[in-house]
Design a protein around this motif. Structure first.
Motif, PDB file in Angstrom:
ATOM      1  N   ALA A 254       6.380   0.294  -1.351  1.00 48.24           N
ATOM      2  CA  ALA A 254       6.416   1.663  -1.586  1.00 48.24           C
ATOM      3  C   ALA A 254       5.595   2.477  -0.767  1.00 48.24           C
ATOM      4  N   ILE A 255       6.162   3.587  -0.327  1.00 46.40           N
ATOM      5  CA  ILE A 255       5.585   4.469   0.539  1.00 46.40           C
ATOM      6  C   ILE A 255       5.350   5.749   0.222  1.00 46.40           C
ATOM      7  N   GLY A 256       4.049   6.156   0.144  1.00 49.43           N
ATOM      8  CA  GLY A 256       3.669   7.280  -0.227  1.00 49.43           C
ATOM      9  C   GLY A 256       3.235   8.379   0.683  1.00 49.43           C
ATOM     10  N   TRP A 257       3.162   9.565   0.558  1.00 49.34           N
ATOM     11  CA  TRP A 257       2.924  10.502   1.520  1.00 49.34           C
ATOM     12  C   TRP A 257       1.706  11.069   0.915  1.00 49.34           C
ATOM     13  N   PHE A 258       0.585  11.395   1.393  1.00 46.18           N
ATOM     14  CA  PHE A 258      -0.641  11.881   1.179  1.00 46.18           C
ATOM     15  C   PHE A 258      -0.979  13.024   2.247  1.00 46.18           C
ATOM     16  N   ARG A 259      -1.685  14.129   1.514  1.00 45.10           N
ATOM     17  CA  ARG A 259      -2.302  14.925   2.634  1.00 45.10           C
ATOM     18  C   ARG A 259      -3.817  15.234   2.196  1.00 45.10           C
TER      19      ARG A 259
END
Length: 121
Positions: free
Chosen positions: A33-38
């Motif tokens: 799984a690839i997540g984007w966070f900020r």
């Protein structure tokens, strides 16, 4: 060696668009799984979106404006960001973990260096 490299950040006016890329090496996207966070200045890191073999997930704040996708042939995940708002300004990170998505940063094993996205007139 697992490595993630983000690109595509920049300065854009409100209402504009950016497409972020997360190039992965050392592993195959199929099983991760690839997540984007900020993370904005003075704020905690927050989950924005995630993609896995089970589906795609979005934070409520970006639903309808952001789209996550992946190109397995290029081993790259993208985050298309449309209708950008000043509150979207942050450093954006991609992260990887085996199999299942999560919006909890601490559950991700590998992280990129981040790319800055600034929304301002």
């Amino acid at each position: 060696q697992v490595q993630l490299v983000e690109s595509g950040g920049g300065l854009v006016q409100p209402g504009g668009s950016l497409r972020l890329s997360c190039a992965a090496s050392g592993f195959t996207l199929d099983y991760y799984a690839i997540g984007w966070f900020r993370q904005a200045p003075g704020k905690e890191r927050e989950g924005v979106s995630c993609i896995s073999s089970s589906g795609k997930y979005y934070a409520d704040s970006v639903k309808g404006r952001f789209t996550i996708s992946r190109d397995n042939a290029k081993n790259t995940v993208y985050l298309q960001m449309n209708s950008l708002k000043p509150e979207d300004t942050a450093v954006y990170y991609c992260a990887a973990r085996p199999r299942a998505c999560s919006n909890i940063a601490g559950l991700f094993d590998s992280w990129g260096q981040g790319t800055q996205a600034t929304v301002s007139s």
